[in-house]
Design an enzyme around this catalytic site. Structure first.
Site, PDB file in Angstrom:
ATOM      1  N   CYS A  11       0.854  -1.304   0.054  1.00 40.24           N
ATOM      2  CA  CYS A  11       0.063   0.028  -0.202  1.00 40.24           C
ATOM      3  C   CYS A  11       0.990   1.196   0.082  1.00 40.24           C
ATOM      4  CB  CYS A  11      -0.933  -0.067   1.323  1.00 40.24           C
ATOM      5  SG  CYS A  11      -1.662   1.586   1.502  1.00 40.24           S
ATOM      6  N   CYS A  70      -2.787   0.619   9.381  1.00 42.16           N
ATOM      7  CA  CYS A  70      -2.030  -0.570   9.194  1.00 42.16           C
ATOM      8  C   CYS A  70      -0.657  -0.595   9.980  1.00 42.16           C
ATOM      9  CB  CYS A  70      -1.923  -1.249   7.868  1.00 42.16           C
ATOM     10  SG  CYS A  70      -3.481  -1.775   6.839  1.00 42.16           S
ATOM     11  N   CYS A 114      -8.558   2.027   0.172  1.00 43.67           N
ATOM     12  CA  CYS A 114      -7.959   1.465   1.301  1.00 43.67           C
ATOM     13  C   CYS A 114      -7.822  -0.101   1.140  1.00 43.67           C
ATOM     14  CB  CYS A 114      -8.549   1.651   2.258  1.00 43.67           C
ATOM     15  SG  CYS A 114      -7.903   0.655   3.771  1.00 43.67           S
ATOM     16  N   GLN A 131     -19.590  -6.493  13.781  1.00 41.98           N
ATOM     17  CA  GLN A 131     -18.164  -6.959  13.721  1.00 41.98           C
ATOM     18  C   GLN A 131     -17.685  -6.406  12.105  1.00 41.98           C
ATOM     19  OE1 GLN A 131     -16.114  -8.214  15.756  1.00 41.98           O
ATOM     20  NE2 GLN A 131     -17.669  -8.812  17.421  1.00 41.98           N
ATOM     21  N   TYR A 133     -22.791  -6.989  27.101  1.00 40.96           N
ATOM     22  CA  TYR A 133     -22.292  -6.200  26.121  1.00 40.96           C
ATOM     23  C   TYR A 133     -22.608  -6.959  24.881  1.00 40.96           C
ATOM     24  CZ  TYR A 133     -19.331  -4.895  29.970  1.00 40.96           C
ATOM     25  OH  TYR A 133     -18.598  -4.354  31.353  1.00 40.96           O
ATOM     26  N   ASP A 168     -18.477  -9.753  26.210  1.00 33.49           N
ATOM     27  CA  ASP A 168     -17.795  -8.953  24.911  1.00 33.49           C
ATOM     28  C   ASP A 168     -17.630  -7.751  25.128  1.00 33.49           C
ATOM     29  OD1 ASP A 168     -16.220  -8.663  22.770  1.00 33.49           O
ATOM     30  OD2 ASP A 168     -18.199  -9.178  21.463  1.00 33.49           O
ATOM     31  N   CYS A 176     -11.282  -7.561  23.100  1.00 32.00           N
ATOM     32  CA  CYS A 176     -10.515  -7.007  22.037  1.00 32.00           C
ATOM     33  C   CYS A 176      -9.347  -6.387  22.667  1.00 32.00           C
ATOM     34  CB  CYS A 176     -11.220  -6.051  21.168  1.00 32.00           C
ATOM     35  SG  CYS A 176     -12.192  -4.738  22.248  1.00 32.00           S
TER      36      CYS A 176
HETATM   37  N1  SAH Z   1     -21.110  -8.814  21.526  1.00 28.64           N
HETATM   38  C1  SAH Z   1     -21.445  -7.891  20.425  1.00 28.64           C
HETATM   39  C2  SAH Z   1     -21.076  -6.386  20.454  1.00 28.64           C
HETATM   40  C3  SAH Z   1     -19.581  -6.320  21.226  1.00 28.64           C
HETATM   41  S1  SAH Z   1     -18.738  -4.667  21.288  1.00 28.64           S
HETATM   42  C4  SAH Z   1     -20.840  -8.360  19.060  1.00 28.64           C
HETATM   43  O1  SAH Z   1     -19.972  -9.264  19.014  1.00 28.64           O
HETATM   44  O2  SAH Z   1     -21.437  -7.885  18.138  1.00 28.64           O
HETATM   45  C5  SAH Z   1     -18.915  -4.096  22.830  1.00 28.64           C
HETATM   46  C6  SAH Z   1     -20.393  -3.556  23.029  1.00 28.64           C
HETATM   47  O3  SAH Z   1     -20.563  -3.202  24.327  1.00 28.64           O
HETATM   48  C7  SAH Z   1     -20.699  -2.464  22.392  1.00 28.64           C
HETATM   49  O4  SAH Z   1     -22.216  -2.820  21.774  1.00 28.64           O
HETATM   50  C8  SAH Z   1     -21.044  -1.287  23.260  1.00 28.64           C
HETATM   51  O5  SAH Z   1     -22.206  -0.524  23.022  1.00 28.64           O
HETATM   52  C9  SAH Z   1     -21.473  -1.977  24.413  1.00 28.64           C
HETATM   53  N2  SAH Z   1     -21.081  -1.576  25.933  1.00 28.64           N
HETATM   54  C10 SAH Z   1     -20.039  -0.656  26.016  1.00 28.64           C
HETATM   55  N3  SAH Z   1     -20.051  -0.363  27.314  1.00 28.64           N
HETATM   56  C11 SAH Z   1     -21.164  -1.254  27.928  1.00 28.64           C
HETATM   57  C12 SAH Z   1     -21.524  -1.092  29.180  1.00 28.64           C
HETATM   58  N4  SAH Z   1     -21.157  -0.494  30.103  1.00 28.64           N
HETATM   59  N5  SAH Z   1     -22.659  -1.907  29.528  1.00 28.64           N
HETATM   60  C13 SAH Z   1     -23.336  -2.593  28.560  1.00 28.64           C
HETATM   61  N6  SAH Z   1     -22.851  -2.607  27.181  1.00 28.64           N
HETATM   62  C14 SAH Z   1     -21.964  -1.618  27.081  1.00 28.64           C
END
Ligand code: SAH
Length: 452
Positions: free
Chosen positions: A73, A82, A160, A284, A313, A382, A409
């Site tokens: 790139c 990147c 990109c 995602q 989450y 998550d 992550c």
């Molecule tokens: N499990 C989902 C999203 C993961 S990303 C997937 O795989 O698609 C993390 C998520 O946590 C986001 O949607 C964000 O809005 C949420 N989040 C962030 N802080 C939070 C909190 N304090 N309580 C609940 N959810 C929250």
């Protein structure tokens, strides 16, 4: 003792998770040199010396590492996207897995098997989302692209290599539209001007495309022309949205969306289920890898059909919904109301009747569910990069689920939280790194914990 501007020979022996190579001076001081590869023998120019380490840049490569490849790139090394376009993908995967191992051992003090990384089949054009800042160069020309590392300087690009081809078409049409109309460009320093960001999403399976313009104000001049130009160039265009953000902030999206074409959302398919994706909802960015991540999470959850599953989450409900057919009841918790508003129809569209979603802060919601007597057998969580923290770990432990599946992550906050889990009576059984973001510094991890 080395000093600024010295040129020293250096053998690169390790790499930081953020993409710098590291070598040691003859007296043992670590020198961080970006854009190097483990095995490189270089001459480094010292740029900065601190008490315990120094920073340098490549002056000359004497002997390149075997893992080196030619970056493909033209923007690599300036663009902040990147960090690994100069080494082979195998080497990148090795570094990422090592990052996870180092974090769990050093920060978490945990001894648990770290499985081979689940590599991405696609290392090019795997993203389904782009957020491109728009600005003006000193000579007055339009800039649209990506920020350089740790800055708000925009690198102007037409394409990109992480994005689908259609996004380059959206960028080109947007440039043409701006040149044809007198829409002015936002200036971060003054807070004046209109167009701030171009935000694009696509459904990999459905091919559907969402284009969103973030503006400082209510809209753009000649939105009708913009929609026509986009539709003419992009048959897969499903919706165009204007997002208003009048705040002087780094947060990209403002609170208000106005749909100027289509329904205001797109759909895509994940693990055989159909999902609605609106501008605010988390989705995602590497769909194919998300399927493999979720498959691993599903394996770790080991549901038989009798369990209550708590998905903390949960975003638009994706992880939990892909497991809903193999559990008795699913409760999802998510803080963004729009994501929850998507999660509910996502359940309905996929004929899932055993799911409910709570819009709340995860630690508070977990405490509330505990008070209501909800006792999950399996908890999936998550969280965003900052992790879930000690309080939530404590609440989860009190609910006594048999298994916890932690999707992370950020290896550092994951390692910290795993330590809390271990202190609360859970054992880390297995850790699997997953490469969701080839060529960038990020690595995802999924972990199975078990109640003792
Ligand atoms: N499990 C989902 C999203 C993961 S990303 C997937 O795989 O698609 C993390 C998520 O946590 C986001 O949607 C964000 O809005 C949420 N989040 C962030 N802080 C939070 C909190 N304090 N309580 C609940 N959810 C929250």
């Amino acid at each position: 003792m080395i000093k600024k501007n010295d040129i020293i020979p250096l053998k690169i022996t390790s790499a930081t998770a953020e993409g710098s190579g590291v070598g040691k001076t003859s007296d043992g001081m670590a020198v961080f040199v970006p854009l190097t590869a483990v095995g490189d023998e270089i001459e480094a120019r010292i740029l900065k010396v601190k008490k315990t380490c120094a920073f340098g840049k490549i002056e000359n490569i004497i002997k390149p590492a075997l893992s080196r490849v030619a970056p493909d790139c033209p923007h690599f090394s300036r663009c902040g996207g990147c960090v690994w376009r100069h080494i082979s993908y195998e080497e990148e995967c090795r570094i990422k897995r090592q990052k996870v191992i180092d974090a769990v051992e050093r920060i978490g003090g945990i001894q648990a098997p770290v499985m081979p990384i689940i590599a991405s089949e696609k290392t090019l054009r795997y993203r389904n989302k782009a957020q491109l800042p728009v600005g003006t160069a000193p000579d007055g020309s339009l800039q649209m692209g990506f920020y350089t590392f740790h800055s708000h300087r925009i690198i102007d690009c037409d394409d990109c290599l992480l994005q689908p081809d259609a996004f380059a078409v959206v960028m080109r049409v947007t440039r043409e539209f701006i040149s044809k109309t007198d829409n002015d460009i936002y200036d971060e320093r003054t807070g004046k001007g209109r167009l701030r960001h171009l935000y694009i999403r696509s459904g990999e399976v459905t091919g559907e495309l969402m284009v969103c313009y973030v503006v400082n104000g209510n809209g753009l001049k000649r939105e009708d022309l913009l929609v026509k130009m986009l539709r003419d160039a992009l048959p897969s265009l499903k919706t165009v949205i204007i997002n208003s953000n009048r705040e002087k902030t780094n947060v990209i999206l403002g609170a208000k969306n106005r749909t100027v074409f289509g329904k205001g959302y797109i759909t895509d398919v994940l693990c055989g289920l159909s999902f609605k994706i609106s501008p605010f909802s988390f989705w995602q960015v590497n769909r194919a890898q998300a399927e493999r991540l979720y498959a691993k999470a599903r394996e770790y959850a080991a549901l038989t059909g009798d369990e209550i599953l708590l998905d903390l989450y949960c975003g638009t409900g994706t992880i939990g919904l892909t497991m809903a057919k193999v559990c008795k009841e699913l409760v999802g918790v998510e803080i963004i109301a729009d994501a929850v508003r998507d999660a509910e129809p996502n359940a309905a569209v996929n004929s899932i009747c055993n799911a409910r979603f709570v819009c709340a802060d995860a630690p508070q919601a977990a405490a509330q569910l505990k008070r209501e007597g909800v006792s999950p057998d399996v908890v999936v969580l998550d969280p965003p990069r900052k992790g879930c923290g000690e309080e939530l770990v404590g609440t989860i432990a009190k609910m006594k689920p048999e298994r916890v599946v932690y999707v992370s992550c950020d290896p550092a906050t994951l390692a910290r939280d795993l330590k809390y889990f271990e202190q609360s009576g859970y054992k880390t059984i297995e850790i699997t790194p997953v490469d969701m973001f080839p060529r960038t510094a990020h690595v995802e991890t999924v972990v199975l914990l078990s109640g003792i």
